[in-house]
Design a protein around this motif. Sequence first.
Motif, PDB file in Angstrom:
ATOM      1  N   UNK A  73     -45.319 -47.766 -53.855  1.00  0.00           N
ATOM      2  CA  UNK A  73     -45.689 -48.573 -55.015  1.00  0.00           C
ATOM      3  C   UNK A  73     -45.077 -49.972 -54.956  1.00  0.00           C
ATOM      4  N   UNK A  78     -53.180 -52.062 -52.460  1.00  0.00           N
ATOM      5  CA  UNK A  78     -54.013 -51.038 -53.090  1.00  0.00           C
ATOM      6  C   UNK A  78     -54.921 -50.460 -52.039  1.00  0.00           C
ATOM      7  N   UNK A  86     -60.622 -40.722 -57.629  1.00  0.00           N
ATOM      8  CA  UNK A  86     -60.431 -41.110 -59.028  1.00  0.00           C
ATOM      9  C   UNK A  86     -59.683 -39.993 -59.736  1.00  0.00           C
ATOM     10  N   UNK A  87     -58.913 -40.364 -60.762  1.00  0.00           N
ATOM     11  CA  UNK A  87     -58.194 -39.342 -61.519  1.00  0.00           C
ATOM     12  C   UNK A  87     -59.194 -38.615 -62.402  1.00  0.00           C
ATOM     13  N   UNK A  88     -59.415 -37.314 -62.151  1.00  0.00           N
ATOM     14  CA  UNK A  88     -60.551 -36.630 -62.768  1.00  0.00           C
ATOM     15  C   UNK A  88     -60.461 -36.497 -64.280  1.00  0.00           C
ATOM     16  N   UNK A  89     -59.251 -36.474 -64.828  1.00  0.00           N
ATOM     17  CA  UNK A  89     -59.169 -36.266 -66.275  1.00  0.00           C
ATOM     18  C   UNK A  89     -59.122 -37.576 -67.041  1.00  0.00           C
ATOM     19  N   UNK A  90     -59.102 -38.689 -66.324  1.00  0.00           N
ATOM     20  CA  UNK A  90     -59.036 -39.976 -67.011  1.00  0.00           C
ATOM     21  C   UNK A  90     -60.410 -40.631 -67.050  1.00  0.00           C
ATOM     22  N   UNK A  95     -58.554 -44.841 -65.510  1.00  0.00           N
ATOM     23  CA  UNK A  95     -58.325 -44.971 -64.077  1.00  0.00           C
ATOM     24  C   UNK A  95     -57.859 -46.372 -63.721  1.00  0.00           C
ATOM     25  N   UNK A  98     -54.145 -46.979 -65.165  1.00  0.00           N
ATOM     26  CA  UNK A  98     -52.977 -46.204 -64.721  1.00  0.00           C
ATOM     27  C   UNK A  98     -52.048 -47.016 -63.820  1.00  0.00           C
ATOM     28  N   UNK A  99     -52.631 -47.706 -62.859  1.00  0.00           N
ATOM     29  CA  UNK A  99     -51.809 -48.476 -61.934  1.00  0.00           C
ATOM     30  C   UNK A  99     -51.130 -49.657 -62.606  1.00  0.00           C
ATOM     31  N   UNK A 101     -50.211 -49.738 -65.925  1.00  0.00           N
ATOM     32  CA  UNK A 101     -49.186 -49.247 -66.852  1.00  0.00           C
ATOM     33  C   UNK A 101     -47.868 -49.049 -66.111  1.00  0.00           C
ATOM     34  N   UNK A 102     -47.982 -48.541 -64.865  1.00  0.00           N
ATOM     35  CA  UNK A 102     -46.766 -48.292 -64.101  1.00  0.00           C
ATOM     36  C   UNK A 102     -46.058 -49.596 -63.751  1.00  0.00           C
ATOM     37  N   UNK A 103     -46.812 -50.692 -63.749  1.00  0.00           N
ATOM     38  CA  UNK A 103     -46.251 -51.992 -63.403  1.00  0.00           C
ATOM     39  C   UNK A 103     -45.633 -52.690 -64.610  1.00  0.00           C
ATOM     40  N   UNK A 146     -60.295 -50.231 -59.414  1.00  0.00           N
ATOM     41  CA  UNK A 146     -58.924 -49.770 -59.580  1.00  0.00           C
ATOM     42  C   UNK A 146     -57.998 -50.453 -58.574  1.00  0.00           C
ATOM     43  N   UNK A 150     -54.947 -54.446 -59.632  1.00  0.00           N
ATOM     44  CA  UNK A 150     -53.515 -54.561 -59.354  1.00  0.00           C
ATOM     45  C   UNK A 150     -53.154 -55.901 -58.723  1.00  0.00           C
TER      46      UNK A 150
ATOM     47  N   UNK B 186     -56.153 -38.025 -54.170  1.00  0.00           N
ATOM     48  CA  UNK B 186     -55.813 -38.318 -55.566  1.00  0.00           C
ATOM     49  C   UNK B 186     -54.307 -38.493 -55.693  1.00  0.00           C
ATOM     50  N   UNK B 191     -49.542 -41.957 -56.084  1.00  0.00           N
ATOM     51  CA  UNK B 191     -48.246 -42.385 -55.549  1.00  0.00           C
ATOM     52  C   UNK B 191     -48.244 -43.891 -55.310  1.00  0.00           C
ATOM     53  N   UNK B 192     -49.379 -44.426 -54.855  1.00  0.00           N
ATOM     54  CA  UNK B 192     -49.435 -45.877 -54.666  1.00  0.00           C
ATOM     55  C   UNK B 192     -49.510 -46.616 -55.991  1.00  0.00           C
ATOM     56  N   UNK B 193     -50.187 -45.993 -56.973  1.00  0.00           N
ATOM     57  CA  UNK B 193     -50.348 -46.645 -58.273  1.00  0.00           C
ATOM     58  C   UNK B 193     -49.061 -46.634 -59.075  1.00  0.00           C
ATOM     59  N   UNK B 199     -44.186 -39.514 -64.413  1.00  0.00           N
ATOM     60  CA  UNK B 199     -45.408 -40.130 -64.877  1.00  0.00           C
ATOM     61  C   UNK B 199     -46.626 -39.452 -64.240  1.00  0.00           C
TER      62      UNK B 199
END
Lengths: 366, 295
Positions: A73, A78, A86-90, A95, A98-99, A101-103, A146, A150, B186, B191-193, B199
């Motif tokens: 990270x 990217x 893709x994140x299936x539940x988002x 999607x 997510x990247x 928010x972590x930043x 996505x 970033x 996924x 992990x990259x994100x 989290x």
Amino acid sequence: MPRVSFEHIVKRYGAVTVLDGLNLDVEDGDFLVLLGPSGCGKSTLLNLIAGLQDVSSGRIMIGDRDVTELDPKDRGLSMVFQSYALYPTKSVEGNLRFGLAARKLPKEEADKRIQWAADLLQLQPLMRRKPSELSGGQRQRVAIGRALVKHADVLLFDEPLSNLDAKLRSEMRLEIKKLHDTLNPTIIYVTHDQIEAMTMATKIAIMQDGEIQQFGTPDDVYENPANLFVASFIGSPAMNLSPARLELKAGNATATFGDGTQLSLVGATFDHAVQAGRDIMVGMRPEHFIMDATGTADGHSMLQLPVIMVERTGSDALISLDFVGEHLFVRAEPDRAARTKTGETVSVHYPTAKLNLFDAQTGLRL
Amino acid sequence: MSDAGVMFPRKPRRIRGRSIAVIVFLAMAAMFFCVPLYVLIVTSFKDMDQIREGAIFSLPIRWTWEAWRFAWFDACSGLSCEGLQQGFWNSVVILVPSLIASIAVSMITGYALAIWDIKWAGPFLFLLFLTAFVPFQIIMYPLIRLTVMMGIYGSTTAIAFVHTVLAMPVLTLIFRNFYKDIPSDIIKAAIMDSGSFWRIFVEIILPLSGNILIVVLILQITSIWNDYLVGVTFGGLGTKPMTVHLANMVTVSTGTVSYNVNMAAALLTAIPPLVIYFVLGKFFVQGIAAGAIKG
Ligand SMILES: Nc1ncnc2c1ncn2[C@@H]1O[C@H](COP(=O)(O)OP(=O)(O)OP(=O)(O)O)[C@@H](O)[C@H]1O
Ligand SMILES: [Mg+2]
């Protein structure tokens, strides 16, 4: 300063060495395509730069930072995956977010970027949907979005289009190309699709068995393949390669084939000085042949050969000729091919300047 | 309509000889459970006079809830005569923390083992696998010493702790295998994100865990509720679960045996997991069959 450099990269899995001392520099804004047969280590290289796998030895630089030991990270990259990932539940928006928010970006900045990516990739009507409610092309656009939000220095693509059908693939190819032209990020793109490589790349690196066989612009790689592997790998239909012996006839370099057929090499370019008597491979691209030229034009060699087979491939046709007991493929206009009958003898000319000559032993370009 | 519609009518399928054998076998298997259950239920609604006559298969002459009421409110277990209700609430108090602790610990361990690069993950997994086969009785005494040393012996905490320890090998393997099936791309993307252990767990993994959670929830509710040995060994006087109360009630009663009360008490103890099965059974089957990612 190059944007990304790989310095003496070695990657081993147990006793298996996948990459052995690989060096590669990617310039800022380059669109580098890694091209090579399955299992040659393309994905491995991508995973190494992403930090998803550790190098066994060597150094990876991004800009002037040594990122070899950094967490994925923190590398400012990217990646777009073949399976989209893709994140299936988002939702689509989730999607993209997510990247960010972590930043720990401020909310307004995150919203702005998501808005920007949604406009750029026409995701606006899809923002509330889940990945399972999208088509393949839409999913791929979300995956690219996505990666873009970033604002990474370097974008990595691992065969992003190989799950799409032919039509969608050519559309997405254009979109990615357009994206690169407008935003000009540094891109490292893995594929085994030559058309993708030739149309999108500014640089191509051709890999085999974990080694880079040739690194150059698409034209360079296509017109001046560095060795037999590259010559046979690039191009569809593939280059015709025939073994011959290099001889001097009246002071002129000549290729003599197995059945005694001779081809003048006057006008062919040699990168190295070569002696007569060498075993060589003569490479001729199907599309450089000229059919039905009369007489012996200057700088052209003429061959008169019997037709084995005629194939229609769509917009083109391929005529296969019997040359020293092997197929020699010649591209022709479809209506010319329609007039060609199996068994008849046709005469074809080849411009000697476009001959590709290789040393038969080392495989290197002469 | 009809002659245009059906071009190649298919013969309806007939039950064949082999199917009959299967049905007979299944029916016998079902009888094995149903006959005792039938006796249990009818006896619990009879009065003692009818029971003494000895016809255990006959229906009650006079249906009465008296045995059920007595079992719940008045039956004696040891010295206290407050009925099973005491044990029921003890069981609930044991169930909730045991459930949360055992599932949470196994889930996070499974997640770490499946997704993250953990040193010695392989040997650790193998060890877990081995411990899944160690009978509880063998480690009971060391566990007693351990809980005494931790100062929690004889409390609900001790019971929850032991349940967590006992469930960990199997549950961790279940969770780990489930999470292993999440496509690796996924995980790489996450992990990259983000790169953050918690989290990624909370935002990506947990929302994918619905199916397996239902399965594990049902397994755990059943095993914790039906447990007797852990409860009787590690629970204090006031924290014995319902099963222990039931056993005391049935075995230690003096004078005549009140079969109807015993049957009612047994049914009362068995009802909660049954209710869970009926409510969540459909999801249980789905959860076992499905992976993390739909279609
Ligand atoms: N975890 C691993 N353990 C052992 N060998 C591996 C591992 N991962 C990859 N390899 C080997 O490394 C080599 C390169 O793999 P890699 O995935 O980089 O190939 P690739 O060029 O991406 O191929 P493809 O075009 O099929 O995706 C292969 O020979 C593969 O068998
Ligand atoms: Mg690959």
